[in-house]
Design a protein around this motif. Structure first.
Motif, short mmCIF file in Angstrom:
data_model
loop_
_atom_site.label_atom_id
_atom_site.label_comp_id
_atom_site.label_asym_id
_atom_site.label_seq_id
_atom_site.Cartn_x
_atom_site.Cartn_y
_atom_site.Cartn_z
N ALA A 5 0.82 -1.22 0.00
CA ALA A 5 0.00 0.00 0.00
C ALA A 5 0.86 1.28 0.00
CB ALA A 5 -0.97 -0.02 1.17
N PRO A 6 1.89 1.40 0.84
CA PRO A 6 2.72 2.61 0.77
C PRO A 6 3.48 2.76 -0.55
CG PRO A 6 3.07 1.53 2.87
CD PRO A 6 2.26 0.60 2.03
N VAL A 7 3.87 1.65 -1.15
CA VAL A 7 4.57 1.72 -2.43
C VAL A 7 3.63 2.24 -3.51
CG1 VAL A 7 5.66 0.34 -4.23
CG2 VAL A 7 6.26 -0.05 -1.85
N LEU A 8 2.41 1.70 -3.56
CA LEU A 8 1.43 2.19 -4.53
C LEU A 8 1.08 3.65 -4.28
CD1 LEU A 8 -0.99 -0.86 -4.75
CD2 LEU A 8 0.56 -0.05 -6.51
N ALA A 9 0.90 4.01 -3.01
CA ALA A 9 0.56 5.40 -2.69
C ALA A 9 1.71 6.33 -3.06
CB ALA A 9 0.24 5.52 -1.20
N THR A 10 2.94 5.91 -2.86
CA THR A 10 4.08 6.73 -3.25
C THR A 10 4.09 6.94 -4.76
OG1 THR A 10 5.37 5.87 -1.40
CG2 THR A 10 6.59 6.90 -3.19
N GLY A 11 3.84 5.90 -5.51
CA GLY A 11 3.79 6.03 -6.97
C GLY A 11 2.70 6.98 -7.42
N ILE A 12 1.54 6.90 -6.82
CA ILE A 12 0.44 7.80 -7.17
C ILE A 12 0.82 9.24 -6.84
CG2 ILE A 12 -1.92 8.46 -6.57
CD1 ILE A 12 -2.50 5.44 -6.26
N CYS A 13 1.43 9.44 -5.67
CA CYS A 13 1.82 10.80 -5.28
C CYS A 13 2.90 11.36 -6.20
CB CYS A 13 2.30 10.81 -3.83
SG CYS A 13 0.98 10.58 -2.64
N VAL A 14 3.82 10.54 -6.63
CA VAL A 14 4.87 11.00 -7.54
C VAL A 14 4.25 11.43 -8.87
CG1 VAL A 14 6.84 10.22 -8.94
CG2 VAL A 14 6.78 9.73 -6.50
N PHE A 15 3.34 10.63 -9.41
CA PHE A 15 2.75 10.95 -10.71
C PHE A 15 1.75 12.10 -10.66
CE2 PHE A 15 4.03 6.51 -11.73
CZ PHE A 15 4.96 6.86 -12.70
N THR A 16 1.18 12.38 -9.49
CA THR A 16 0.22 13.48 -9.40
C THR A 16 0.83 14.75 -8.84
OG1 THR A 16 -0.54 12.68 -7.24
CG2 THR A 16 -1.76 11.96 -9.18
N GLY A 17 2.11 14.73 -8.52
CA GLY A 17 2.79 15.95 -8.09
C GLY A 17 2.64 16.27 -6.61
N ARG A 18 2.27 15.32 -5.82
CA ARG A 18 2.19 15.52 -4.37
C ARG A 18 3.56 15.19 -3.77
NH1 ARG A 18 -3.01 12.90 -5.57
NH2 ARG A 18 -4.68 14.30 -4.94
N VAL A 19 4.44 16.15 -3.78
CA VAL A 19 5.85 15.91 -3.46
C VAL A 19 6.05 15.55 -1.99
CG1 VAL A 19 8.15 16.94 -3.48
CG2 VAL A 19 6.55 17.46 -5.31
N VAL A 20 5.45 16.30 -1.10
CA VAL A 20 5.66 16.05 0.33
C VAL A 20 5.10 14.69 0.72
CG1 VAL A 20 5.10 16.88 2.66
CG2 VAL A 20 5.67 18.51 0.87
N ARG A 21 3.89 14.38 0.24
CA ARG A 21 3.31 13.08 0.53
C ARG A 21 4.15 11.96 -0.08
NH1 ARG A 21 -3.04 14.22 -0.65
NH2 ARG A 21 -3.27 15.91 0.85
N ALA A 22 4.70 12.19 -1.26
CA ALA A 22 5.55 11.18 -1.90
C ALA A 22 6.78 10.89 -1.05
CB ALA A 22 5.95 11.63 -3.30
N TRP A 23 7.40 11.92 -0.51
CA TRP A 23 8.57 11.72 0.34
C TRP A 23 8.20 10.98 1.63
CZ3 TRP A 23 13.56 11.82 -0.41
CH2 TRP A 23 14.06 12.54 -1.49
N ILE A 24 7.12 11.38 2.26
CA ILE A 24 6.71 10.74 3.51
C ILE A 24 6.36 9.27 3.27
CG2 ILE A 24 4.92 10.70 5.30
CD1 ILE A 24 4.86 13.79 5.04
N LEU A 25 5.54 9.02 2.26
CA LEU A 25 5.15 7.64 1.97
C LEU A 25 6.34 6.82 1.46
CD1 LEU A 25 1.68 8.32 0.36
CD2 LEU A 25 2.12 7.13 2.51
N GLY A 26 7.25 7.45 0.74
CA GLY A 26 8.45 6.76 0.29
C GLY A 26 9.32 6.32 1.46
N LEU A 27 9.47 7.19 2.44
CA LEU A 27 10.24 6.83 3.63
C LEU A 27 9.57 5.70 4.41
CD1 LEU A 27 11.41 10.34 4.88
CD2 LEU A 27 12.80 8.56 3.82
N ILE A 28 8.25 5.77 4.51
CA ILE A 28 7.51 4.69 5.17
C ILE A 28 7.70 3.39 4.41
CG2 ILE A 28 5.18 3.85 5.69
CD1 ILE A 28 4.43 6.76 6.33
N ALA A 29 7.61 3.44 3.08
CA ALA A 29 7.78 2.23 2.27
C ALA A 29 9.19 1.64 2.42
CB ALA A 29 7.49 2.54 0.80
N VAL A 30 10.21 2.50 2.45
CA VAL A 30 11.58 2.02 2.62
C VAL A 30 11.78 1.39 4.00
CG1 VAL A 30 13.98 2.79 2.82
CG2 VAL A 30 12.59 3.54 0.90
N ALA A 31 11.22 2.02 5.03
CA ALA A 31 11.34 1.47 6.38
C ALA A 31 10.65 0.11 6.48
CB ALA A 31 10.74 2.44 7.40
N ILE A 32 9.47 0.00 5.93
CA ILE A 32 8.76 -1.27 5.96
C ILE A 32 9.49 -2.32 5.14
CG2 ILE A 32 6.63 -2.43 5.24
CD1 ILE A 32 5.14 0.10 6.11
#
Length: 132
Positions: A63-90
């Motif tokens: 779920a965090p990986v998919l959400a990060t991808g969606i945020c990257v493609f829609t230009g939600r930069v801050v959310r992409a970074w936060i979700l990306g860090l969560i995805a990497v930690a998990i």
């Protein structure tokens, strides 16, 4: 007049909300089912418990990986970074768990069989081994 569904980011926002709900509800439900399967009577259902554990890990990491991808493609930069860090930690926790599981399986593996024709000499008796 614009409706709420006609904005460009509305669909991606709904998908992100759905992923958050699946992540927050799906993982505990899968873990609860895993516990129920492993505590079954008279013996626990190991295959069922392992399947629920796998489902929980897939939801937890996916779920965090998919959400990060969606945020990257829609230009939600801050959310992409936060979700990306969560995805990497998990992903790090999952990789560590897989490594420890493989290590435990390696330690529980039976020793290799002795070569054919192996003869062990014991003290206090005659030797039946060739050459001894």
């Amino acid at each position: 007049m614009k409706t709420a569904g006609s904005e460009p980011g509305a669909v991606s926002g709904m998908i992100l909300t759905l992923l958050a709900i699946i992540w927050c509800v799906g993982v505990p439900v899968c873990l609860w089912q895993m516990i129920g399967a492993s505590l079954g009577y008279p013996e626990g259902d190991r295959e069922g418990a392992k399947a629920w554990e796998t489902a929980a890990i897939v939801i937890l990491a996916g779920a965090p990986v998919l959400a990060t991808g969606i945020c990257v493609f829609t230009g939600r930069v801050v959310r992409a970074w936060i979700l990306g860090l969560i995805a990497v930690a998990i992903a790090g926790f999952v990789a560590t768990g897989l490594y420890l599981d493989a290590r435990q399986a390696e330690l529980r593996r039976p020793p290799p069989p002795l070569p054919s024709g192996y003869c062990a000499e014991y003290s206090g008796g005659d030797s039946d081994c060739p050459g001894g």
